[in-house]
Design a protein around this motif. Structure first.
Motif, PDB file in Angstrom:
ATOM      1  N   GLU A  21      -2.146 -11.995 -21.346  1.00 63.28           N
ATOM      2  CA  GLU A  21      -0.802 -12.565 -21.516  1.00 63.28           C
ATOM      3  C   GLU A  21      -0.297 -13.204 -20.221  1.00 63.28           C
ATOM      4  OE1 GLU A  21       3.616 -11.351 -23.175  1.00 63.28           O
ATOM      5  OE2 GLU A  21       1.954  -9.958 -23.432  1.00 63.28           O
ATOM      6  N   GLU A  22      -0.537 -12.547 -19.090  1.00 62.91           N
ATOM      7  CA  GLU A  22      -0.075 -13.067 -17.794  1.00 62.91           C
ATOM      8  C   GLU A  22      -0.731 -14.399 -17.431  1.00 62.91           C
ATOM      9  OE1 GLU A  22      -1.014  -9.838 -15.167  1.00 62.91           O
ATOM     10  OE2 GLU A  22       0.624  -8.589 -15.943  1.00 62.91           O
ATOM     11  N   GLN A  23      -1.923 -14.645 -17.940  1.00 62.29           N
ATOM     12  CA  GLN A  23      -2.621 -15.897 -17.637  1.00 62.29           C
ATOM     13  C   GLN A  23      -2.297 -16.996 -18.645  1.00 62.29           C
ATOM     14  OE1 GLN A  23      -4.418 -16.343 -14.708  1.00 62.29           O
ATOM     15  NE2 GLN A  23      -3.402 -14.381 -14.404  1.00 62.29           N
ATOM     16  N   LYS A  32       1.471 -17.875 -31.438  1.00 62.94           N
ATOM     17  CA  LYS A  32       0.480 -17.708 -32.505  1.00 62.94           C
ATOM     18  C   LYS A  32      -0.938 -17.694 -31.927  1.00 62.94           C
ATOM     19  CE  LYS A  32      -1.370 -19.769 -36.699  1.00 62.94           C
ATOM     20  NZ  LYS A  32      -1.354 -20.888 -37.626  1.00 62.94           N
ATOM     21  N   THR A  33      -1.223 -18.615 -31.028  1.00 62.65           N
ATOM     22  CA  THR A  33      -2.549 -18.687 -30.398  1.00 62.65           C
ATOM     23  C   THR A  33      -2.788 -17.464 -29.529  1.00 62.65           C
ATOM     24  OG1 THR A  33      -2.448 -21.089 -30.440  1.00 62.65           O
ATOM     25  CG2 THR A  33      -4.053 -20.101 -28.944  1.00 62.65           C
ATOM     26  N   LEU A  34      -1.773 -17.053 -28.781  1.00 66.19           N
ATOM     27  CA  LEU A  34      -1.893 -15.867 -27.937  1.00 66.19           C
ATOM     28  C   LEU A  34      -2.233 -14.650 -28.788  1.00 66.19           C
ATOM     29  CD1 LEU A  34      -1.648 -14.462 -25.186  1.00 66.19           C
ATOM     30  CD2 LEU A  34       0.813 -14.232 -25.630  1.00 66.19           C
ATOM     31  N   MET A  35      -1.590 -14.506 -29.926  1.00 63.91           N
ATOM     32  CA  MET A  35      -1.863 -13.371 -30.808  1.00 63.91           C
ATOM     33  C   MET A  35      -3.294 -13.424 -31.346  1.00 63.91           C
ATOM     34  SD  MET A  35       1.799 -12.947 -32.760  1.00 63.91           S
ATOM     35  CE  MET A  35       1.164 -11.722 -33.883  1.00 63.91           C
ATOM     36  N   GLN A  36      -3.787 -14.608 -31.672  1.00 64.74           N
ATOM     37  CA  GLN A  36      -5.164 -14.738 -32.149  1.00 64.74           C
ATOM     38  C   GLN A  36      -6.149 -14.331 -31.054  1.00 64.74           C
ATOM     39  OE1 GLN A  36      -4.756 -18.865 -33.252  1.00 64.74           O
ATOM     40  NE2 GLN A  36      -4.735 -18.369 -35.441  1.00 64.74           N
ATOM     41  N   VAL A  37      -5.880 -14.758 -29.834  1.00 67.99           N
ATOM     42  CA  VAL A  37      -6.736 -14.395 -28.705  1.00 67.99           C
ATOM     43  C   VAL A  37      -6.668 -12.885 -28.475  1.00 67.99           C
ATOM     44  CG1 VAL A  37      -7.027 -14.623 -26.197  1.00 67.99           C
ATOM     45  CG2 VAL A  37      -6.632 -16.662 -27.597  1.00 67.99           C
ATOM     46  N   GLN A  38      -5.470 -12.322 -28.550  1.00 66.77           N
ATOM     47  CA  GLN A  38      -5.317 -10.891 -28.315  1.00 66.77           C
ATOM     48  C   GLN A  38      -6.066 -10.050 -29.357  1.00 66.77           C
ATOM     49  OE1 GLN A  38      -1.001 -10.774 -28.012  1.00 66.77           O
ATOM     50  NE2 GLN A  38      -1.163 -10.379 -25.813  1.00 66.77           N
ATOM     51  N   ILE A  39      -6.077 -10.497 -30.605  1.00 69.85           N
ATOM     52  CA  ILE A  39      -6.846  -9.791 -31.645  1.00 69.85           C
ATOM     53  C   ILE A  39      -8.317  -9.749 -31.249  1.00 69.85           C
ATOM     54  CG2 ILE A  39      -7.747 -10.031 -34.013  1.00 69.85           C
ATOM     55  CD1 ILE A  39      -4.893 -11.046 -34.759  1.00 69.85           C
ATOM     56  N   ALA A  40      -8.838 -10.883 -30.838  1.00 65.05           N
ATOM     57  CA  ALA A  40     -10.250 -10.968 -30.462  1.00 65.05           C
ATOM     58  C   ALA A  40     -10.533 -10.122 -29.216  1.00 65.05           C
ATOM     59  CB  ALA A  40     -10.643 -12.426 -30.224  1.00 65.05           C
ATOM     60  N   GLN A  63     -12.746 -11.671 -17.317  1.00 65.06           N
ATOM     61  CA  GLN A  63     -12.227 -12.844 -16.627  1.00 65.06           C
ATOM     62  C   GLN A  63     -11.421 -13.657 -17.636  1.00 65.06           C
ATOM     63  OE1 GLN A  63     -15.809 -14.781 -15.320  1.00 65.06           O
ATOM     64  NE2 GLN A  63     -15.789 -13.723 -13.357  1.00 65.06           N
ATOM     65  N   VAL A  64     -10.264 -14.109 -17.211  1.00 65.57           N
ATOM     66  CA  VAL A  64      -9.420 -14.961 -18.055  1.00 65.57           C
ATOM     67  C   VAL A  64      -9.199 -16.259 -17.304  1.00 65.57           C
ATOM     68  CG1 VAL A  64      -7.228 -15.191 -19.271  1.00 65.57           C
ATOM     69  CG2 VAL A  64      -8.285 -12.927 -19.035  1.00 65.57           C
ATOM     70  N   ASP A  65      -9.568 -17.359 -17.947  1.00 63.35           N
ATOM     71  CA  ASP A  65      -9.447 -18.669 -17.327  1.00 63.35           C
ATOM     72  C   ASP A  65      -8.781 -19.614 -18.316  1.00 63.35           C
ATOM     73  OD1 ASP A  65      -9.712 -20.632 -15.408  1.00 63.35           O
ATOM     74  OD2 ASP A  65     -11.830 -21.006 -15.799  1.00 63.35           O
ATOM     75  N   VAL A  66      -8.094 -20.599 -17.793  1.00 62.82           N
ATOM     76  CA  VAL A  66      -7.517 -21.671 -18.613  1.00 62.82           C
ATOM     77  C   VAL A  66      -8.180 -22.965 -18.166  1.00 62.82           C
ATOM     78  CG1 VAL A  66      -5.440 -22.944 -19.242  1.00 62.82           C
ATOM     79  CG2 VAL A  66      -5.336 -20.456 -18.914  1.00 62.82           C
ATOM     80  N   GLU A  67      -8.892 -23.584 -19.093  1.00 70.80           N
ATOM     81  CA  GLU A  67      -9.538 -24.868 -18.798  1.00 70.80           C
ATOM     82  C   GLU A  67      -8.620 -25.996 -19.239  1.00 70.80           C
ATOM     83  OE1 GLU A  67     -13.241 -24.773 -20.930  1.00 70.80           O
ATOM     84  OE2 GLU A  67     -14.247 -23.672 -19.326  1.00 70.80           O
ATOM     85  N   GLY A  68      -8.635 -27.087 -18.497  1.00 69.79           N
ATOM     86  CA  GLY A  68      -7.831 -28.251 -18.852  1.00 69.79           C
ATOM     87  C   GLY A  68      -6.528 -28.281 -18.082  1.00 69.79           C
ATOM     88  N   ALA A  69      -5.915 -29.452 -18.095  1.00 69.06           N
ATOM     89  CA  ALA A  69      -4.676 -29.670 -17.352  1.00 69.06           C
ATOM     90  C   ALA A  69      -3.461 -29.438 -18.241  1.00 69.06           C
ATOM     91  CB  ALA A  69      -4.650 -31.094 -16.801  1.00 69.06           C
ATOM     92  N   PRO A  70      -2.360 -28.945 -17.659  1.00 69.40           N
ATOM     93  CA  PRO A  70      -1.130 -28.779 -18.424  1.00 69.40           C
ATOM     94  C   PRO A  70      -0.719 -30.108 -19.065  1.00 69.40           C
ATOM     95  CG  PRO A  70      -0.923 -27.737 -16.274  1.00 69.40           C
ATOM     96  CD  PRO A  70      -2.216 -28.503 -16.274  1.00 69.40           C
ATOM     97  N   ALA A  75      -7.818 -24.784 -23.007  1.00 72.77           N
ATOM     98  CA  ALA A  75      -8.525 -23.720 -23.711  1.00 72.77           C
ATOM     99  C   ALA A  75      -8.468 -22.439 -22.892  1.00 72.77           C
ATOM    100  CB  ALA A  75      -9.973 -24.109 -23.963  1.00 72.77           C
ATOM    101  N   ALA A  76      -8.245 -21.356 -23.597  1.00 70.41           N
ATOM    102  CA  ALA A  76      -8.362 -20.034 -22.997  1.00 70.41           C
ATOM    103  C   ALA A  76      -9.832 -19.657 -23.052  1.00 70.41           C
ATOM    104  CB  ALA A  76      -7.534 -19.024 -23.780  1.00 70.41           C
ATOM    105  N   VAL A  77     -10.349 -19.177 -21.929  1.00 69.11           N
ATOM    106  CA  VAL A  77     -11.744 -18.729 -21.860  1.00 69.11           C
ATOM    107  C   VAL A  77     -11.733 -17.303 -21.320  1.00 69.11           C
ATOM    108  CG1 VAL A  77     -14.037 -19.171 -20.927  1.00 69.11           C
ATOM    109  CG2 VAL A  77     -12.503 -21.090 -21.415  1.00 69.11           C
ATOM    110  N   ILE A  78     -12.153 -16.367 -22.175  1.00 69.64           N
ATOM    111  CA  ILE A  78     -12.158 -14.965 -21.786  1.00 69.64           C
ATOM    112  C   ILE A  78     -13.606 -14.487 -21.781  1.00 69.64           C
ATOM    113  CG2 ILE A  78     -11.393 -12.627 -22.327  1.00 69.64           C
ATOM    114  CD1 ILE A  78      -9.416 -15.480 -23.656  1.00 69.64           C
ATOM    115  N   THR A  79     -14.033 -13.955 -20.644  1.00 69.84           N
ATOM    116  CA  THR A  79     -15.412 -13.493 -20.475  1.00 69.84           C
ATOM    117  C   THR A  79     -15.424 -11.993 -20.246  1.00 69.84           C
ATOM    118  OG1 THR A  79     -15.985 -15.620 -19.475  1.00 69.84           O
ATOM    119  CG2 THR A  79     -17.529 -13.798 -19.124  1.00 69.84           C
TER     120      THR A  79
END
Length: 138
Positions: A21-23, A32-40, A63-70, A75-79
């Motif tokens: 969430e902090e990232q 909605k997208t945050l909740m989908q990511v959190q479920i996964a 690891q939590v990364d955000v790819e792309g420019a604001p 894309a959220a990338v969680i490893t």
């Protein structure tokens, strides 16, 4: 990118969810997208906590990364990386949702939910570690 290494224990799930969430929230990720990511993320972390190390407790790095420019496609990338028993959850057969709960074999529903919640899931066993990457555009 933010990284957190901790014991793979269900008690630590809150720290993992806070990191996500902090990232993602400051990057403009919609609820909605945050909740989908959190479920996964929850499903993967809990599976690692329950199964990766058998009866013992090991470590996991997230690891939590955000790819792309604001303002553009991001894309959220969680490893997830753990040194537990090698296991590729993507090799599991999709559950037969046409069967009743009593008829359906145990297992497989969690990774199915993960696949439906994010855009892609990748797995690799590398340098003695299970490495699982979740990607979700926003």
């Amino acid at each position: 990118m933010a990284e957190l290494t901790l014991q793979a224990k269900v008690d630590n799930l809150g720290q993992v969810m806070d990191l996500v969430e902090e990232q993602l929230t400051p990057a403009g990720c919609k609820m909605k997208t945050l909740m989908q990511v959190q479920i996964a993320v929850e499903e993967i972390f809990v599976n690692i906590a329950h199964y990766a190390y058998g009866e013992s407790v090991g470590m996991v790095t997230i690891q939590v990364d955000v790819e792309g420019a604001p303002g553009q496609e991001q894309a959220a990338v969680i490893t997830f990386a753990d040194s537990g028993t090698p296991y590729n959850p993507l090799e599991r057969e999709e559950p037969d949702l046409g069967l009743s709960v009593e008829e359906r074999p145990v297992g497989g529903l969690g990774i199915f939910m993960v696949k439906k919640s994010v855009d892609s899931v990748e797995y690799e066993y590398r340098n003695g570690e299970n490495v699982l990457v979740l990607r979700k555009g926003f």
